[in-house]
Design a protein around this motif. Structure first.
Motif: not given
Length: 145
Positions: A78-85, A87-91
């Motif tokens: 339910h989350w596109s990568m462009s919507r992810m924070a 910090v969260d994406l890089n973790i």
């Protein structure tokens, strides 16, 4: 805190910097490392190991970014990568790299470390968000222990 945790945190900062200011992650990592300085620090050997591990992680993520991002995108329903924070994406990127490409790091260690780093650097719900996506990805990876 462990040398590897320090390395993960440095790698996260470098990857985040890469996303934020669109600079090379290795340049960002060198700048972060330089900010610690040199000198007669008794912890220099520990820092050197952390820096080395951070460099391995950054280079591994960069070299395998397409596959890593593909795995994250597949499992973040339910989350596109462009919507992810960022910090969260890089973790997630760091943890997925470890899960897929680092046979020397047990799956449960990777998961726990990612959650702890998310608690420290992310928002209030980052740890549970990271855990949810990593659980999905980890279930498709054979155990390395």
């Amino acid at each position: 805190m462990s040398t590897r945790r320090d390395g993960r945190e440095l790698a996260l900062q470098a990857l985040y910097s890469k996303d934020l200011v669109l600079q090379d992650a290795n340049v960002a990592l060198r700048r972060i490392i330089e900010s610690f300085g040199e000198g007669e620090d008794p912890a220099l050997e520990i820092r050197t190991k952390a820096f080395s591990f951070a460099s391995e992680l950054v280079n591994g993520v960069i070299a395998n970014l397409d596959e890593i991002d593909k795995r994250i995108a597949e499992k973040s329903k339910h989350w596109s990568m462009s919507r992810m924070a960022r910090v969260d994406l890089n973790i997630l990127r760091l943890a997925v790299y470890e899960l897929l490409y680092r046979d020397d790091i047990p799956k449960n260690v990777t998961m726990n470390e990612a959650i702890e780093v998310a608690k420290k650097f992310g928002a209030e719900d980052s740890a549970s968000f990271v855990n949810g996506i990593l659980d999905e990805i980890a279930s498709t990876v054979t155990d390395k222990e």
